[in-house]
Design an enzyme around this catalytic site. Structure first.
Site, short mmCIF file in Angstrom:
data_model
loop_
_atom_site.label_atom_id
_atom_site.label_comp_id
_atom_site.label_asym_id
_atom_site.label_seq_id
_atom_site.Cartn_x
_atom_site.Cartn_y
_atom_site.Cartn_z
N HIS A 11 0.85 -1.20 0.00
CA HIS A 11 0.00 0.00 0.00
C HIS A 11 0.88 1.25 0.00
O HIS A 11 0.61 2.22 -0.71
CB HIS A 11 -0.89 0.04 1.25
CG HIS A 11 -1.88 -1.07 1.31
ND1 HIS A 11 -3.05 -1.08 0.59
CD2 HIS A 11 -1.87 -2.22 2.03
CE1 HIS A 11 -3.73 -2.18 0.85
NE2 HIS A 11 -3.03 -2.89 1.72
N LYS A 12 1.92 1.21 0.82
CA LYS A 12 2.84 2.36 0.87
C LYS A 12 3.50 2.58 -0.49
O LYS A 12 3.64 3.72 -0.94
CB LYS A 12 3.96 2.11 1.90
CG LYS A 12 3.54 2.17 3.35
CD LYS A 12 4.79 2.00 4.23
CE LYS A 12 4.50 2.08 5.70
NZ LYS A 12 5.73 1.93 6.51
N ASP A 68 8.58 5.39 8.20
CA ASP A 68 7.83 4.84 9.31
C ASP A 68 6.69 5.81 9.58
O ASP A 68 6.88 7.03 9.55
CB ASP A 68 8.73 4.70 10.56
CG ASP A 68 8.25 3.58 11.46
OD1 ASP A 68 7.73 2.57 10.95
OD2 ASP A 68 8.35 3.72 12.70
N ASP A 151 -7.18 3.44 8.17
CA ASP A 151 -7.89 4.30 7.21
C ASP A 151 -9.41 4.33 7.41
O ASP A 151 -10.02 5.39 7.28
CB ASP A 151 -7.57 3.87 5.76
CG ASP A 151 -6.23 4.43 5.30
OD1 ASP A 151 -5.70 5.34 5.97
OD2 ASP A 151 -5.72 3.97 4.26
P1 ITT Z 1 7.26 -1.36 6.50
O1 ITT Z 1 7.66 -2.59 5.75
O2 ITT Z 1 7.43 -0.10 5.66
O3 ITT Z 1 7.86 -1.22 7.85
P2 ITT Z 1 4.75 -1.52 7.95
O4 ITT Z 1 3.36 -1.87 7.52
O5 ITT Z 1 5.42 -2.33 9.01
O6 ITT Z 1 5.66 -1.48 6.63
P3 ITT Z 1 4.95 0.77 9.66
O7 ITT Z 1 5.94 0.15 10.53
O8 ITT Z 1 5.17 2.20 9.23
O9 ITT Z 1 4.74 -0.01 8.29
O10 ITT Z 1 3.54 0.54 10.34
C1 ITT Z 1 2.73 1.52 10.63
C2 ITT Z 1 1.32 1.01 10.83
O11 ITT Z 1 0.56 2.20 10.91
C3 ITT Z 1 0.74 0.22 9.66
O12 ITT Z 1 0.81 -1.16 9.88
C4 ITT Z 1 -0.71 0.67 9.68
O13 ITT Z 1 -1.45 -0.03 10.63
C5 ITT Z 1 -0.59 2.10 10.14
N1 ITT Z 1 -0.50 3.04 9.02
C6 ITT Z 1 0.61 3.53 8.44
N2 ITT Z 1 0.30 4.34 7.42
C7 ITT Z 1 -1.05 4.37 7.36
C8 ITT Z 1 -1.98 5.02 6.52
O14 ITT Z 1 -1.62 5.79 5.53
N3 ITT Z 1 -3.27 4.80 6.75
C9 ITT Z 1 -3.68 4.01 7.76
N4 ITT Z 1 -2.87 3.35 8.59
C10 ITT Z 1 -1.56 3.53 8.39
#
Ligand code: ITT
Length: 197
Positions: A11-12, A68, A151
């Site tokens: 998603h990112k 992050d 979201d």
């Molecule tokens: P990485 O591989 O990039 O670490 P991750 O999913 O582990 O991916 P994070 O450590 O940044 O990413 O996790 C942050 C959490 O915050 C993610 O699992 C979501 O639950 C929430 N999150 C991050 N960005 C968001 C967004 O745009 N909208 C909703 N929730 C979000």
């Protein structure tokens, strides 16, 4: 310029590519042939973002960035914040994280919250951080099925829809990730040509 995006969260990748367009070539870990879940052991978004980009830079010696993101809720003293992914435990379940959040916020009149993204970029061994913040509020029940994470319960200021009810293009207009990525792109565009290739 080719940059590795040190993430496993597709998603990112989709959201960041929507902002970067074709200005730079962004390759996620999987596309770079790297199968690794990088630990995020630190107490701040900044330190965790650095950990992820430094790990991949040392491995590949290729320009790379990571991000992050945390949801910071005012009435919960900034929780879940850096613990957003694992708020309800190691299972990293979006549904259980939301359930826990809504339950903790049940009796709190102040529902204001913000998403905060920190990007760490490393080029030629030099690290730069970029921040993006999206203020808004948490609603009492989920609305919409798009996006990911929190979201469906987050409404950004200036809208009456949750991120979960928005298309990718709509979320991009408001998003914390967009704001941090725009700063990243401006920085990359300002680099001397010799650093770009
Ligand atoms: P990485 O591989 O990039 O670490 P991750 O999913 O582990 O991916 P994070 O450590 O940044 O990413 O996790 C942050 C959490 O915050 C993610 O699992 C979501 O639950 C929430 N999150 C991050 N960005 C968001 C967004 O745009 N909208 C909703 N929730 C979000």
């Amino acid at each position: 310029m080719k940059l590795i995006f040190a993430t496993n969260n597709l998603h990112k990748v989709e959201e960041i590519k929507a902002v970067i367009n074709d200005s730079f070539q962004v390759i996620a870990l999987k596309e770079a042939g790297i199968d690794m879940d990088i630990p995020e052991p630190h107490e701040t978004l900044e330190a965790n973002a650095s950990e992820k980009s430094r790990t991949i830079y040392h491995l590949t010696k290729t320009g790379c960035f990571s991000e992050d993101t945390g949801l910071e809720v005012a009435a919960l003293n900034g929780e879940p914040g850096v613990k957003s992914a694992r708020y309800a435990g190691e299972g990293r379940s979006f549904d259980r994280n939301i359930e826990k959040l809504l339950q903790k916020l049940q009796d709190k009149p102040d529902k204001s919250a913000r998403f905060r993204t920190v990007i760490s970029l490393i080029i030629e061994g030099r690290e730069t951080l970029f921040e993006g913040v999206c203020p808004g509020r948490i609603i009492d029940e989920k609305r919409g099925t798009r996006g990911f994470g929190y979201d469906p319960v987050f409404i950004p200021d200036g809208s009456d829809k949750t991120f979960g009810e928005m298309s990718l293009e709509e979320k991009t207009k408001y998003s914390h990730r967009t704001k941090a990525t725009e700063k990243l792109v401006a920085f990359l565009n300002s680099l001397e040509p010799i650093n770009k290739f």
